[in-house]
Enzyme design. Structure first.
Site, PDB file in Angstrom:
ATOM      1  N   ASP A 149      39.309  50.013  25.868  1.00  0.00           N
ATOM      2  CA  ASP A 149      39.220  49.083  27.004  1.00  0.00           C
ATOM      3  C   ASP A 149      40.466  49.106  27.879  1.00  0.00           C
ATOM      4  O   ASP A 149      40.386  49.254  29.096  1.00  0.00           O
ATOM      5  CB  ASP A 149      39.017  47.639  26.510  1.00  0.00           C
ATOM      6  N   ARG A 187      46.525  35.415  20.928  1.00  0.00           N
ATOM      7  CA  ARG A 187      46.238  35.578  22.365  1.00  0.00           C
ATOM      8  C   ARG A 187      47.128  34.751  23.278  1.00  0.00           C
ATOM      9  O   ARG A 187      47.635  35.268  24.271  1.00  0.00           O
ATOM     10  CB  ARG A 187      44.749  35.320  22.667  1.00  0.00           C
ATOM     11  N   ASP A 226      38.209  36.380  23.939  1.00  0.00           N
ATOM     12  CA  ASP A 226      39.596  36.613  24.340  1.00  0.00           C
ATOM     13  C   ASP A 226      39.864  36.345  25.811  1.00  0.00           C
ATOM     14  O   ASP A 226      40.949  35.915  26.192  1.00  0.00           O
ATOM     15  CB  ASP A 226      40.020  38.035  23.946  1.00  0.00           C
ATOM     16  N   SER A 284      35.116  47.971  16.579  1.00  0.00           N
ATOM     17  CA  SER A 284      36.153  47.359  17.393  1.00  0.00           C
ATOM     18  C   SER A 284      37.048  46.591  16.423  1.00  0.00           C
ATOM     19  O   SER A 284      36.603  45.684  15.726  1.00  0.00           O
ATOM     20  CB  SER A 284      35.494  46.418  18.408  1.00  0.00           C
TER      21      SER A 284
HETATM   22  N1  ARG Z   1      35.795  36.978  16.610  1.00  0.00           N
HETATM   23  C1  ARG Z   1      37.212  36.906  16.533  1.00  0.00           C
HETATM   24  C2  ARG Z   1      37.784  35.992  17.600  1.00  0.00           C
HETATM   25  O1  ARG Z   1      37.127  35.708  18.549  1.00  0.00           O
HETATM   26  C3  ARG Z   1      37.874  38.254  16.527  1.00  0.00           C
HETATM   27  C4  ARG Z   1      37.742  39.096  17.737  1.00  0.00           C
HETATM   28  C5  ARG Z   1      38.555  40.308  17.559  1.00  0.00           C
HETATM   29  N2  ARG Z   1      38.289  41.360  18.460  1.00  0.00           N
HETATM   30  C6  ARG Z   1      37.940  42.601  18.098  1.00  0.00           C
HETATM   31  N3  ARG Z   1      37.857  43.479  19.017  1.00  0.00           N
HETATM   32  N4  ARG Z   1      37.639  42.917  16.891  1.00  0.00           N
HETATM   33  O2  ARG Z   1      38.902  35.556  17.495  1.00  0.00           O
END
Ligand code: ARG
Length: 393
Positions: free
Chosen positions: A13, A93, A122, A170
């Protein structure tokens, strides 16, 4: 050319974002990789790839210590867990976004950019933090151009963008945990393949011999293991190592995303599971019944705020004050046993313990048991009254 600061990991990305920002948005790109404990190769690779793709400047910021002290330890004190997920990505984040704002100011940029898709959590976490701290424009190229993963791969190929060793999943990794999603895992009945785990051994491969570990807490945060003092960053790393070795911290859940979509998530969070489980055990001996009940509610609200990207909501800070006050007594030692994926509490002690061994003992003669009778006479008076009035009709 106007300057944009992009949060960069060298993954698909964000790599695609660099080129898009240069070509479609006509901007000068400055990339930032905030090190919150992702694999070292990823941090190094980010620097290399950023220059290969042709950014004007790249920053690597080591924020590991800050991440532990100002985010992870707050989460420990709050026992922060959302639907079974210890919030590893969610906690990192706001810190990453704050670093982006700092660099944007330093670089005189006009905008901040991220590689989030339009379906995930995110984007909420990044953008809320950026808006709370600044009024930079925010650009999310992958989302704005509505790109699929396949389209991104095609675009990367056409533009000679170097991609990491291809993973179908991912993956997001930091000191507090590793999250694995996508590809075959999108089918909730498909089991996570053993080779996709990286931090935790399977119970079959974990050591046959159990490990007994004493975790010492001070003011609600871990400070020593088996009597040996560790700094905040080191203790989290050490807990990840030990608990991971014994196969602790594998989590497979259906999670409710901010926008309401359910998503299948796999996590490896050995330190988080070990530390929070032990922390709760210690709280049970030092906090009052009223405090424990209230703390459980606080924990749920706190976890939701973090998950939903509302780190900068004043309520989060209000709750931290309340929690800090309660945690002043959460000091002591918890003994646990780790064995093949199982974590058991074996014991706990604290100088602030409210446990009155003598009074609760079956052998106690000092307390006159018969004195309780007066209290009992009126205990549950409303229940008795209800049964008499309503059930006799
Ligand atoms: N579902 C989790 C969150 O929203 C983890 C997301 C992590 N992203 C990834 N690309 N695996 O915090």
């Amino acid at each position: 050319m106007e300057k944009v600061v992009l949060a960069f990991s060298s993954g698909l990305d964000t790599s695609v974002c660099v080129k898009l920002l240069q070509e479609k948005y006509n901007m000068e790109v400055v990339t930032v990789c905030v090190d919150v404990g992702q694999p070292e190769e990823e941090v190094e690779r980010s620097e290399r790839v950023a220059h290969e793709i042709g950014v004007s400047k790249h920053y690597t910021i080591d924020a590991k210590e800050e991440f532990v002290k100002d985010f992870i330890f707050k989460a420990v004190k709050a026992n922060a867990v959302y639907e079974g997920y210890p919030l590893s990505t969610a906690l990192a984040r706001p810190l990453i976004a704050m670093k982006m704002v700092e660099i944007a100011e330093k670089e005189n940029a006009v905008a901040i950019s991220h590689g989030c898709t339009g379906k995930g959590n995110d984007q909420f976490r990044f953008e809320c933090t950026i808006r709370s701290a600044s009024d930079y424009n925010i650009i999310g190229p992958v989302r704005d151009l509505n790109l699929t993963r396949t389209e991104e791969i095609e675009y990367a190929g056409k533009h000679g963008i170097p991609l990491p060793v291809f993973s179908h999943f991912s993956i997001d990794e930091n000191l507090w945990g590793r999250s694995i999603e996508g590809d075959i895992l999108e089918d909730p009945m498909v089991e996570m393949p053993e080779e996709a785990f990286n931090w935790t051994r399977s119970s079959a491969e974990a050591p046959d011999k159990p490990q007994i570990l004493e975790i010492e807490f001070e003011d609600g945060v871990p400070v020593a293991l088996d009597g040996k003092k560790f700094g905040p960053l080191e203790i989290v790393k050490e807990c990840n190592r030990i608990a991971g070795l014994h196969g602790i911290g594998r989590i497979d859940i259906m999670e409710d995303r901010i926008i309401g979509l359910k998503s299948r998530e796999n996590y490896e969070t050995p330190a988080a599971v070990l530390i929070i489980t032990a922390h709760k055990a210690l709280e049970q001996i030092v906090l009052t019944r009223e405090e424990l009940k209230f703390a459980a509610n606080v924990s749920e609200t706190y976890s939701e705020l973090v998950y939903n990207g509302l780190w900068h909501e004043p309520l989060r800070d209000d709750l931290d004050h309340l929690i800090d006050n309660m945690q002043k007594r959460v000091s002591g030692i918890v003994r646990v046993r780790l064995h093949r994926g199982n974590l058991r509490i074996l014991g706990r002690k604290s100088p602030f313990s409210l446990y009155q061994e003598q009074a609760v003992s079956f052998e106690d003669k000092e307390t006159d048991q018969s004195e309780i009778v007066g209290w009992l006479k009126n205990y549950g008076v409303q229940a008795a009254c209800f049964q008499n009035v309503c059930k006799k009709k």
